[in-house]
Design a protein around this motif. Sequence first.
Motif, PDB file in Angstrom:
ATOM      1  N   VAL A  70      -9.040  22.944 -18.845  1.00  0.00           N
ATOM      2  CA  VAL A  70      -7.966  22.024 -18.489  1.00  0.00           C
ATOM      3  C   VAL A  70      -7.778  21.038 -19.639  1.00  0.00           C
ATOM      4  O   VAL A  70      -8.760  20.564 -20.212  1.00  0.00           O
ATOM      5  CB  VAL A  70      -8.321  21.250 -17.196  1.00  0.00           C
ATOM      6  CG1 VAL A  70      -7.278  20.219 -16.855  1.00  0.00           C
ATOM      7  CG2 VAL A  70      -8.525  22.200 -16.038  1.00  0.00           C
ATOM      8  N   SER A  71      -6.529  20.699 -19.957  1.00  0.00           N
ATOM      9  CA  SER A  71      -6.271  19.692 -20.992  1.00  0.00           C
ATOM     10  C   SER A  71      -6.699  18.311 -20.483  1.00  0.00           C
ATOM     11  O   SER A  71      -6.743  18.064 -19.284  1.00  0.00           O
ATOM     12  CB  SER A  71      -4.798  19.667 -21.380  1.00  0.00           C
ATOM     13  OG  SER A  71      -4.036  19.056 -20.362  1.00  0.00           O
ATOM     14  N   GLU A  72      -6.981  17.405 -21.421  1.00  0.00           N
ATOM     15  CA  GLU A  72      -7.368  16.048 -21.036  1.00  0.00           C
ATOM     16  C   GLU A  72      -6.255  15.366 -20.250  1.00  0.00           C
ATOM     17  O   GLU A  72      -6.519  14.636 -19.298  1.00  0.00           O
ATOM     18  CB  GLU A  72      -7.666  15.169 -22.259  1.00  0.00           C
ATOM     19  CG  GLU A  72      -8.758  15.675 -23.149  1.00  0.00           C
ATOM     20  CD  GLU A  72      -8.213  16.418 -24.358  1.00  0.00           C
ATOM     21  OE1 GLU A  72      -8.511  16.021 -25.486  1.00  0.00           O
ATOM     22  OE2 GLU A  72      -7.491  17.409 -24.159  1.00  0.00           O
ATOM     23  N   ILE A  73      -5.013  15.599 -20.656  1.00  0.00           N
ATOM     24  CA  ILE A  73      -3.890  14.947 -19.986  1.00  0.00           C
ATOM     25  C   ILE A  73      -3.824  15.367 -18.521  1.00  0.00           C
ATOM     26  O   ILE A  73      -3.649  14.544 -17.626  1.00  0.00           O
ATOM     27  CB  ILE A  73      -2.572  15.240 -20.719  1.00  0.00           C
ATOM     28  CG1 ILE A  73      -2.620  14.587 -22.103  1.00  0.00           C
ATOM     29  CG2 ILE A  73      -1.370  14.754 -19.926  1.00  0.00           C
ATOM     30  CD1 ILE A  73      -1.495  14.979 -23.024  1.00  0.00           C
ATOM     31  N   ARG A  74      -3.976  16.646 -18.265  1.00  0.00           N
ATOM     32  CA  ARG A  74      -3.960  17.118 -16.868  1.00  0.00           C
ATOM     33  C   ARG A  74      -5.151  16.557 -16.098  1.00  0.00           C
ATOM     34  O   ARG A  74      -5.019  16.132 -14.949  1.00  0.00           O
ATOM     35  CB  ARG A  74      -3.965  18.635 -16.816  1.00  0.00           C
ATOM     36  CG  ARG A  74      -3.969  19.164 -15.389  1.00  0.00           C
ATOM     37  CD  ARG A  74      -3.481  20.591 -15.334  1.00  0.00           C
ATOM     38  NE  ARG A  74      -3.538  21.126 -14.005  1.00  0.00           N
ATOM     39  CZ  ARG A  74      -2.648  20.895 -13.056  1.00  0.00           C
ATOM     40  NH1 ARG A  74      -1.620  20.113 -13.303  1.00  0.00           N
ATOM     41  NH2 ARG A  74      -2.769  21.427 -11.861  1.00  0.00           N
ATOM     42  N   ALA A  75      -6.319  16.533 -16.711  1.00  0.00           N
ATOM     43  CA  ALA A  75      -7.509  15.998 -16.041  1.00  0.00           C
ATOM     44  C   ALA A  75      -7.311  14.531 -15.674  1.00  0.00           C
ATOM     45  O   ALA A  75      -7.648  14.108 -14.564  1.00  0.00           O
ATOM     46  CB  ALA A  75      -8.740  16.169 -16.928  1.00  0.00           C
ATOM     47  N   PHE A  76      -6.760  13.741 -16.601  1.00  0.00           N
ATOM     48  CA  PHE A  76      -6.495  12.331 -16.307  1.00  0.00           C
ATOM     49  C   PHE A  76      -5.481  12.185 -15.187  1.00  0.00           C
ATOM     50  O   PHE A  76      -5.646  11.340 -14.297  1.00  0.00           O
ATOM     51  CB  PHE A  76      -5.982  11.603 -17.545  1.00  0.00           C
ATOM     52  CG  PHE A  76      -7.050  11.332 -18.556  1.00  0.00           C
ATOM     53  CD1 PHE A  76      -8.295  10.862 -18.194  1.00  0.00           C
ATOM     54  CD2 PHE A  76      -6.796  11.551 -19.892  1.00  0.00           C
ATOM     55  CE1 PHE A  76      -9.278  10.606 -19.139  1.00  0.00           C
ATOM     56  CE2 PHE A  76      -7.764  11.296 -20.848  1.00  0.00           C
ATOM     57  CZ  PHE A  76      -9.005  10.825 -20.469  1.00  0.00           C
ATOM     58  N   ALA A  77      -4.424  12.965 -15.225  1.00  0.00           N
ATOM     59  CA  ALA A  77      -3.376  12.862 -14.209  1.00  0.00           C
ATOM     60  C   ALA A  77      -3.922  13.202 -12.824  1.00  0.00           C
ATOM     61  O   ALA A  77      -3.650  12.486 -11.851  1.00  0.00           O
ATOM     62  CB  ALA A  77      -2.205  13.772 -14.572  1.00  0.00           C
ATOM     63  N   VAL A  78      -4.699  14.266 -12.725  1.00  0.00           N
ATOM     64  CA  VAL A  78      -5.268  14.650 -11.429  1.00  0.00           C
ATOM     65  C   VAL A  78      -6.242  13.585 -10.941  1.00  0.00           C
ATOM     66  O   VAL A  78      -6.237  13.198  -9.771  1.00  0.00           O
ATOM     67  CB  VAL A  78      -5.947  16.035 -11.526  1.00  0.00           C
ATOM     68  CG1 VAL A  78      -6.754  16.340 -10.278  1.00  0.00           C
ATOM     69  CG2 VAL A  78      -4.905  17.122 -11.765  1.00  0.00           C
ATOM     70  N   GLY A  79      -7.092  13.083 -11.841  1.00  0.00           N
ATOM     71  CA  GLY A  79      -8.048  12.046 -11.467  1.00  0.00           C
ATOM     72  C   GLY A  79      -7.364  10.761 -11.041  1.00  0.00           C
ATOM     73  O   GLY A  79      -7.759  10.136 -10.052  1.00  0.00           O
ATOM     74  N   ALA A  80      -6.335  10.357 -11.769  1.00  0.00           N
ATOM     75  CA  ALA A  80      -5.605   9.128 -11.434  1.00  0.00           C
ATOM     76  C   ALA A  80      -4.945   9.254 -10.070  1.00  0.00           C
ATOM     77  O   ALA A  80      -4.988   8.328  -9.254  1.00  0.00           O
ATOM     78  CB  ALA A  80      -4.569   8.832 -12.508  1.00  0.00           C
TER      79      ALA A  80
END
Length: 102
Positions: A70-80
């Motif tokens: 998973v890209s960092e951007i997707r990981a941040f978005a899901v976590g947020a």
Amino acid sequence: MISAGLDVGSRTIKLVTFDTVIRSSLVTETGANPLRRCRELMSGINYDRMVVTGYGRHLVAPALGPAKIVSEIRAFAVGARHLYRIAVPFIDIGGQDCKVIL
């Protein structure tokens, strides 16, 4: 079911294991051999599934067994979204670049 999240960054590698709560979290420097560092960090850690993110995700995920990349951007978005449920901006200041998510 225990999940592992591995972030292989340019400066540090972070590992978190969790089910309904965080079970462990570890951080180490990436060093010259990120794959070896990941193996050392994960030694003795049991998990049922793993997600790998960060600049080194394509290097380590295939070598560590079945893992979702998973890209960092997707990981941040899901976590947020999981943590806040409302739109909030995030800024990731990494070792090589910065990202802003709105």
